[in-house]
Design a protein around this motif. Structure first.
Motif, short mmCIF file in Angstrom:
data_model
loop_
_atom_site.label_atom_id
_atom_site.label_comp_id
_atom_site.label_asym_id
_atom_site.label_seq_id
_atom_site.Cartn_x
_atom_site.Cartn_y
_atom_site.Cartn_z
N ASN A 168 0.86 -1.19 0.00
CA ASN A 168 0.00 0.00 0.00
C ASN A 168 0.90 1.24 0.00
O ASN A 168 1.69 1.44 0.91
N LYS A 169 0.74 2.08 -1.04
CA LYS A 169 1.67 3.20 -1.18
C LYS A 169 1.38 4.33 -0.20
O LYS A 169 2.28 5.12 0.12
N GLY A 170 0.11 4.41 0.28
CA GLY A 170 -0.27 5.53 1.16
C GLY A 170 0.61 5.66 2.39
O GLY A 170 1.24 6.71 2.60
N ILE A 172 9.13 4.65 -15.62
CA ILE A 172 7.74 4.31 -15.92
C ILE A 172 7.30 3.52 -14.69
O ILE A 172 7.78 2.41 -14.45
N LEU A 173 6.42 4.12 -13.89
CA LEU A 173 6.17 3.58 -12.55
C LEU A 173 4.72 3.14 -12.35
O LEU A 173 4.34 2.79 -11.24
N ASN A 174 3.94 3.19 -13.43
CA ASN A 174 2.53 2.76 -13.31
C ASN A 174 2.21 1.78 -14.43
O ASN A 174 2.27 2.14 -15.62
N GLY A 175 1.90 0.54 -14.04
CA GLY A 175 1.64 -0.51 -15.02
C GLY A 175 0.37 -0.24 -15.82
O GLY A 175 0.33 -0.44 -17.04
N THR A 176 -0.68 0.25 -15.13
CA THR A 176 -1.97 0.45 -15.81
C THR A 176 -1.85 1.47 -16.93
O THR A 176 -2.26 1.22 -18.08
N SER A 177 -1.25 2.64 -16.63
CA SER A 177 -1.19 3.70 -17.66
C SER A 177 -0.31 3.26 -18.82
O SER A 177 -0.61 3.57 -19.98
N GLY A 227 -6.14 -7.10 -12.99
CA GLY A 227 -5.67 -6.87 -11.61
C GLY A 227 -4.58 -5.84 -11.49
O GLY A 227 -3.93 -5.74 -10.46
N TYR A 228 -4.38 -5.01 -12.54
CA TYR A 228 -3.32 -4.00 -12.49
C TYR A 228 -3.80 -2.70 -11.84
O TYR A 228 -3.01 -2.00 -11.20
N ALA A 229 -5.06 -2.37 -12.08
CA ALA A 229 -5.55 -1.01 -11.75
C ALA A 229 -5.86 -0.87 -10.26
O ALA A 229 -6.13 -1.86 -9.56
N GLU A 230 -5.83 0.37 -9.78
CA GLU A 230 -6.28 0.68 -8.43
C GLU A 230 -7.80 0.50 -8.35
O GLU A 230 -8.48 0.50 -9.38
N ALA A 231 -8.31 0.38 -7.11
CA ALA A 231 -9.77 0.27 -6.93
C ALA A 231 -10.45 1.44 -7.65
O ALA A 231 -11.48 1.26 -8.29
N ALA A 233 -6.59 7.13 -10.12
CA ALA A 233 -5.23 7.30 -9.56
C ALA A 233 -4.16 6.87 -10.56
O ALA A 233 -3.08 7.45 -10.60
N ASP A 234 -4.47 5.85 -11.37
CA ASP A 234 -3.52 5.40 -12.39
C ASP A 234 -3.46 6.38 -13.55
O ASP A 234 -2.40 6.73 -14.05
N ILE A 235 -4.65 6.83 -13.99
CA ILE A 235 -4.74 7.63 -15.22
C ILE A 235 -4.34 9.09 -14.98
O ILE A 235 -3.72 9.72 -15.82
N SER A 263 -1.74 10.22 -9.87
CA SER A 263 -1.48 10.31 -8.41
C SER A 263 -0.78 9.06 -7.89
O SER A 263 -0.02 9.13 -6.92
N ASP A 264 -0.98 7.90 -8.56
CA ASP A 264 -0.24 6.70 -8.17
C ASP A 264 1.27 6.90 -8.41
O ASP A 264 2.10 6.59 -7.55
N VAL A 265 1.62 7.47 -9.55
CA VAL A 265 3.04 7.74 -9.84
C VAL A 265 3.58 8.80 -8.89
O VAL A 265 4.73 8.72 -8.43
N LEU A 308 2.79 9.27 -5.78
CA LEU A 308 3.16 8.61 -4.52
C LEU A 308 4.49 7.87 -4.67
O LEU A 308 5.36 7.91 -3.79
N LYS A 309 4.66 7.18 -5.81
CA LYS A 309 5.88 6.39 -6.01
C LYS A 309 7.12 7.29 -6.15
O LYS A 309 8.20 6.93 -5.68
N VAL A 310 6.93 8.44 -6.78
CA VAL A 310 8.03 9.40 -6.92
C VAL A 310 8.44 9.92 -5.53
O VAL A 310 9.63 10.05 -5.22
N PRO A 331 8.00 -6.52 -13.90
CA PRO A 331 6.57 -6.27 -13.69
C PRO A 331 6.35 -5.12 -12.71
O PRO A 331 7.04 -5.04 -11.69
N GLY A 332 5.40 -4.25 -13.04
CA GLY A 332 5.09 -3.14 -12.16
C GLY A 332 3.72 -3.30 -11.53
O GLY A 332 3.31 -2.47 -10.71
N ALA A 333 3.00 -4.33 -11.89
CA ALA A 333 1.66 -4.58 -11.34
C ALA A 333 1.30 -6.04 -11.60
O ALA A 333 1.98 -6.73 -12.36
N GLY A 334 0.23 -6.47 -10.96
CA GLY A 334 -0.22 -7.87 -11.10
C GLY A 334 -0.31 -8.51 -9.72
O GLY A 334 0.50 -8.22 -8.85
N1 LIG Z 1 -2.24 0.32 -10.05
C1 LIG Z 1 -0.83 0.24 -9.94
C2 LIG Z 1 -0.45 -0.98 -9.14
C3 LIG Z 1 1.00 -0.99 -8.77
O1 LIG Z 1 1.27 -0.03 -7.78
C4 LIG Z 1 -0.22 0.17 -11.34
O2 LIG Z 1 -0.95 -0.02 -12.31
O3 LIG Z 1 1.01 0.32 -11.46
#
Ligand SMILES: N[C@@H](CCO)C(=O)O
Ligand SMILES: NC(=O)c1ccc[n+]([C@@H]2O[C@H](COP(=O)([O-])OP(=O)(O)OC[C@H]3O[C@@H](n4cnc5c(N)ncnc54)[C@H](O)[C@@H]3O)[C@@H](O)[C@H]2O)c1
Length: 351
Positions: free
Chosen positions: A126-128, A179-184, A208-212, A216-218, A221-223, A225-227, A321-324
């Motif tokens: 959980n990145k939060g 490149i830190l977000n698998g979904t985008s 199973g890649y995307a956030e709930a 946040a992916d698109i 904001s997910d990136v 947090l990772k940055v 892999p960045g997600a899954g």
């Molecule tokens: N939703 C995120 C999961 C990994 O943090 C992604 O697509 O990269």
């Protein structure tokens, strides 16, 4: 032989995948790692909570669907009761994998705090909690003789944080770009093939890649947090999300992506952290059209990559892999291995 008892907080894609790994590979892991793993508590918003100190039957737990609750089972309850379970479980490691809240990190920060206050180590994807309260939670862990591990918060199971923290020591890192977000990245690739953004997001959700909430992916904001995590963990910065300007990919159209590809360029959502000559650290998140000669241009699908610019070694790039679900559950396992190694070296040191 030692063993670790686990409490799984949030029983969605990632923690279910960890339960599957323990069920399917538990015996082989004992041989490989020298310790056994058992799940003794599970909580989930939809299923409620289950505490069985002799070990939960993982087949039965994995068979539960969103329509079921743990209420009818011994040690079961219809409510998650996270705080009670975390503080009272016989588990020594808490695996926190509830939704990432990019605004205030709750309730996951409270879950992590409750675990550490009761002397239990935490692994989380959980990145939060890591991005918004990492320094305070690391201090709390040290005060309570516990560990706070979060390898999967950046690039899922692909080792980045431990790699940078342990094996890039002694180098001066001036830039981290990735490149830190698998979904985008998956979505931009699908758009290059002619799919709409909405259809590609639906596909990423099914995989199973995307956030709930995939916003946040698109929207980046997910990136973001990772940055923040990379800047603070790897470069010792004290950035907050407010310090990181962000632009997502929602304004990029399928025709933009297709036209760029025809010209030999690929749109990517890029997170960057830079340290200038005077040591000031800045960061940003923005989509860029990368030429084919850029090291990140060929990174496709849900694959992530991060490039560290260093003084003695030049640029070191890690990709994977960045997600899954399974890939991210492996990050939890790698954290448990690190917790076990730390406990054993501490026990050896005080003997
Ligand atoms: N939703 C995120 C999961 C990994 O943090 C992604 O697509 O990269
Ligand atoms: N799936 C991935 O590829 C991936 C990769 C890296 C990091 N992550 C992170 O790992 C975490 C878990 O991801 P996931 O894919 O399993 O998500 P998911 O949506 O499949 O599962 C999350 C689960 O947590 C439960 N939950 C939410 N809030 C809760 C609460 N307050 N108490 C108890 N249960 C609660 C939900 O009911 C759900 O079952 C997220 O924070 C996500 O950002 C996921």
């Amino acid at each position: 032989m030692t063993h670790h008892d686990l409490a799984l907080i949030g029983f969605g894609g990632v923690n279910r995948a960890l339960a599957e790994i323990i069920r399917d590979r538990g015996a082989a892991l004992v041989d490989d790692l020298g310790f056994g793993l058992r799940v003794v508590a599970i909580t989930d918003l939809r299923l409620g909570s289950l505490m069985q100190s002799d070990g939960i039957d993982l087949d039965a737990a994995l068979a539960m669907t969103g329509a079921d609750t743990f209420a009818g089972m011994p040690g079961g309850h219809a409510e998650p009761r996270n705080d009670y379970v975390i503080r009272n479980t016989t588990a020594d490691v808490i695996a926190e994998a509830t939704f990432t809240n990019p605004v205030d990190g709750e309730p996951a920060i409270s879950h992590v705090r409750a675990a550490l206050e009761s002397g239990k180590s935490v692994t989380t994807t959980n990145k939060g909690p890591v991005a918004l309260a990492g320094a305070a939670l690391n201090r709390l862990a040290a005060e309570n003789g516990a560990r706070f591990e979060y390898e999967g918060s950046v690039m899922s199971g692909t080792p980045v944080l431990r790699l940078a923290g342990e094996t890039l020591k002694g180098l001066r890192i001036t830039r981290i770009q990735g490149i830190l977000n698998g979904t985008s990245n998956f979505v931009l690739g699908r758009m290059e093939e002619g799919k709409s953004l909405a259809d590609a997001v639906a596909e990423a959700q099914a995989l199973g890649y995307a956030e709930a909430d995939p916003t946040a992916d698109i929207e980046g904001s997910d990136v973001q947090l990772k940055v923040v995590i990379l800047a603070n963990e790897v470069l010792g910065a004290q950035l907050t999300t407010a310090d990181v300007p962000r632009t997502g990919i929602s304004d990029i159209t399928a025709s933009d992506v297709i036209a760029a590809a025809a010209a030999g360029e690929h749109w990517k959502l890029i997170g960057t952290v830079s340290r200038d000559e005077s040591g000031v650290i800045s960061a940003s998140v923005q989509p860029l059209a990368l030429g084919a000669d850029h090291p990140l241009a060929a990174v496709s699908g849900a694959t992530n990559a991060v490039a560290f610019t260093t003084d003695l070694l030049g640029t070191v790039t890690v990709s994977g892999p960045g997600a899954g679900r399974i890939e991210t559950a492996y990050a939890l396992l790698s954290d448990i291995i690190a917790i076990d190694a730390h406990q054993k070296s501490y026990a050896g040191a005080v003997r």
